[in-house]
Design a protein around this motif. Structure first.
Motif, mmCIF file in Angstrom:
data_model
loop_
_atom_site.group_PDB
_atom_site.id
_atom_site.type_symbol
_atom_site.label_atom_id
_atom_site.label_comp_id
_atom_site.label_asym_id
_atom_site.label_seq_id
_atom_site.Cartn_x
_atom_site.Cartn_y
_atom_site.Cartn_z
ATOM 1 N N PRO A 31 0.806 -1.231 0.000
ATOM 2 C CA PRO A 31 0.000 0.000 0.000
ATOM 3 C C PRO A 31 0.833 1.271 0.000
ATOM 4 N N GLY A 32 1.900 1.319 0.791
ATOM 5 C CA GLY A 32 2.734 2.513 0.816
ATOM 6 C C GLY A 32 3.494 2.706 -0.470
ATOM 7 N N GLY A 33 4.125 1.647 -0.956
ATOM 8 C CA GLY A 33 4.949 1.729 -2.145
ATOM 9 C C GLY A 33 4.179 2.065 -3.401
ATOM 10 N N TYR A 34 3.034 1.367 -3.611
ATOM 11 C CA TYR A 34 2.326 1.643 -4.870
ATOM 12 C C TYR A 34 1.640 3.008 -4.850
ATOM 13 N N VAL A 35 1.173 3.459 -3.680
ATOM 14 C CA VAL A 35 0.583 4.803 -3.605
ATOM 15 C C VAL A 35 1.646 5.868 -3.865
ATOM 16 N N ALA A 36 2.836 5.690 -3.288
ATOM 17 C CA ALA A 36 3.922 6.635 -3.532
ATOM 18 C C ALA A 36 4.280 6.690 -5.009
ATOM 19 N N ALA A 37 4.342 5.520 -5.636
ATOM 20 C CA ALA A 37 4.705 5.464 -7.055
ATOM 21 C C ALA A 37 3.660 6.143 -7.936
ATOM 22 N N ILE A 38 2.387 5.870 -7.657
ATOM 23 C CA ILE A 38 1.319 6.476 -8.450
ATOM 24 C C ILE A 38 1.333 7.996 -8.298
ATOM 25 N N ARG A 39 1.432 8.467 -7.051
ATOM 26 C CA ARG A 39 1.394 9.921 -6.834
ATOM 27 C C ARG A 39 2.616 10.599 -7.448
ATOM 28 N N ALA A 40 3.781 9.967 -7.332
ATOM 29 C CA ALA A 40 4.983 10.557 -7.925
ATOM 30 C C ALA A 40 4.834 10.675 -9.430
ATOM 31 N N ALA A 41 4.321 9.630 -10.061
ATOM 32 C CA ALA A 41 4.135 9.671 -11.511
ATOM 33 C C ALA A 41 3.127 10.742 -11.910
ATOM 34 N N GLN A 42 2.062 10.900 -11.109
ATOM 35 C CA GLN A 42 1.086 11.960 -11.386
ATOM 36 C C GLN A 42 1.733 13.334 -11.363
ATOM 37 N N LEU A 43 2.764 13.482 -10.529
ATOM 38 C CA LEU A 43 3.452 14.765 -10.389
ATOM 39 C C LEU A 43 4.597 14.931 -11.381
ATOM 40 N N GLY A 44 4.704 14.001 -12.327
ATOM 41 C CA GLY A 44 5.699 14.133 -13.384
ATOM 42 C C GLY A 44 7.071 13.585 -13.046
ATOM 43 N N ILE A 45 7.179 12.791 -11.992
ATOM 44 C CA ILE A 45 8.466 12.213 -11.591
ATOM 45 C C ILE A 45 8.632 10.849 -12.252
ATOM 46 N N ALA A 46 9.743 10.641 -12.931
ATOM 47 C CA ALA A 46 10.032 9.329 -13.518
ATOM 48 C C ALA A 46 10.203 8.310 -12.387
ATOM 49 N N THR A 47 9.341 7.300 -12.371
ATOM 50 C CA THR A 47 9.263 6.405 -11.221
ATOM 51 C C THR A 47 9.326 4.948 -11.646
#
Length: 466
Positions: free
Chosen positions: A15-31
């Motif tokens: 839950p922590g890892g995939y939420v962080a990855a999704i939100r980072a990608a939404q913000l334009g961060i290559a993840t």
């Protein structure tokens, strides 16, 4: 060796890892997210979701059995039976839909998912062993986020294997054991032990301390203990486990007086807690500051190494999926340049026992220990119309507030379906509600939520329905 680079590398797809990855990608961060097993982690695959599915199935079966005997509602059915294989398939179907949804969300948002086992080389480099070939994949990153989760704690005298199982095996039974011994009366042991009892197994619970749910105050735990006894669960409190019997079909226990006895067991569920997963992926190479076995973090989930972050169970208690999710979202936003800190006023904790139990903020003993002069009040579900129509009169809602200004610092509840009150409890504390705010808010009738308003009214000295 194949090599690639990314801005953010996340180890762990829970839950922590995939939420962080999704939100980072939404913000334009290559993840890039690395997960060695299944997306969703313990929570979706062998924890929160499958356990609640099994609990629901057990409750439905118990209700059918109740109707077959002498239901006061006038419902009569023939003697029911359960097809456990179908129950497990139904549970697995829910898990598959949710984990498939996580995979789709990661893909939709442009996260690169690597299926393989990560090993940290340094704070900027991770090697991943995949099934694609003998060579590892080396990934360089600007930011490394550790979200490996936790694992069940084994007993030295009774390691996992054979008859001795963890919650993982308990959630995928091939057959129902005739006699189940549960070691540990915390929420995991009681949730699963209760479910197995409702499905028809004989269940005995062994706990080293003198009561069930020792992490919660006695007033909250008492209704759960009473329910366990009514269900026919044997409670061996103040007893320690010595190991399996010589024949292997029992558990040796010792009480406070030093007397030993044996409990017959076809299966033994060890549920004495979980610990941060810090072994097996090279964490020691980073030489991070630790809190015991947990990674030490600050209010932004930064570790002691620059641009290395940690979230969720690997950072210690409370080991809750919703805490990890909130931390993951925050870390992504901090990396993207936003000003965020992880400083929640309260984090809800829920036990899906029978009855359910929810705690948000401080209990009366915790408030006193913190030096706060507080008042508290209870409204019983026995006086709540909706609870009575649900045959759920056991339990109560309790509010804790400062005596001087009536600021609410805690909510607790025990009863059927009270897990759904956790959101309103959390919102109340985060928004800085006072007793007058809750008491003056119109609550729909008839609902369990009326007990929230009534508890606040009682704390103010003018409850209407008790």
């Amino acid at each position: 060796m194949d090599a690639r680079s990314t801005t953010l590398l996340v180890i762990g797809g829970g839950p922590g890892g995939y939420v962080a990855a999704i939100r980072a990608a939404q913000l334009g961060i290559a993840t890039t997210l690395v997960e060695g097993d299944k997306l969703g982690g313990t929570c979706l695959n062998v924890g929160c979701i499958p356990s609640k599915a099994m609990i629901h199935a057990a409750e439905q079966f118990e209700h059918a059995c109740h109707c077959a005997q002498n239901s006061p509602l006038g419902i009569r059915v023939e003697s029911p039976r359960i097809e456990l294989a179908q129950t497990v398939r139904w549970k697995d179907g829910i898990v598959a839909r949710l984990t498939g949804g996580v995979a789709a969300l990661l893909k939709k948002n442009g996260v690169t998912v690597v299926n393989g086992w990560a090993r940290v080389i340094d704070g900027k480099t991770v090697e991943v062993t995949t099934g694609a070939g003998p060579d590892a994949l080396r990934i360089g990153c600007d930011h490394l986020l550790l979200a490996p989760g936790s694992q069940a704690v084994a007993l030295p005298a009774m390691p996992f294997g054979g008859r001795v199982i963890s919650s993982t095996e308990a959630l995928a039974p091939e057959a129902l054991p005739k006699r189940l011994v549960v070691v540990g009366a915390g929420y995991i042991g009681l949730e699963l032990g209760t479910a197995y009892r409702k499905l028809g197994a004989e269940v005995a619970v062994v706990e080293a301390l003198e009561r069930v749910l020792p992490a919660y105050d006695d007033e909250l735990a008492k209704p759960v203990a009473g329910s366990l006894r009514r269900l026919g669960v044997q409670l061996h409190l103040g007893c320690t486990v010595q190991g399996l019997s010589a024949s292997g079909d029992g558990v040796r226990i010792r009480n406070a007086q030093g007397e030993e006895s044996a409990l017959p067991a076809d299966q033994v569920l060890v549920a004495v807690g979980r610990r941060p997963r810090t072994d097996g992926f090279g964490l020691e190479t980073l030489m991070l500051d630790m809190n015991g076995r947990a990674v030490r973090i600050d209010e932004q989930c930064r570790t002691s190494m620059r641009n290395v972050w940690a979230i969720g169970d690997v950072t210690g208690e409370p080991m809750l999926a919703h805490r990890a999710m909130a931390q993951g979202e925050m870390v992504a936003e901090v990396i993207a340049g936003r000003r965020r800190r992880f400083t929640p006023a309260a984090i809800p904790a829920v036990c899906f026992t029978d009855p359910e139990l929810v705690v948000v903020g401080r209990t009366p003993p915790e408030a006193a220990q913190a030096g706060l002069d507080c008042l508290s009040a209870i409204f019983p579900f026995a006086a709540n119309g909706r609870a009575m129509t649900l045959e759920a009169g056991d339990g109560f809602v309790r509010v804790v507030a400062r005596r001087d200004n009536h600021l609410i610092v805690g909510w607790q509840a025990v009863g059927r379906g009270v897990s759904e009150l956790s959101a309103v409890f959390s919102h109340s504390i985060e928004m800085g509600e006072r007793l007058e705010d809750t008491a003056g808010t119109i609550h729909a009738h008839p609902t369990l939520g009326e007990a929230v308003q009534e508890a606040a009214l009682r704390a103010l000295g003018h409850a209407l329905h008790v």
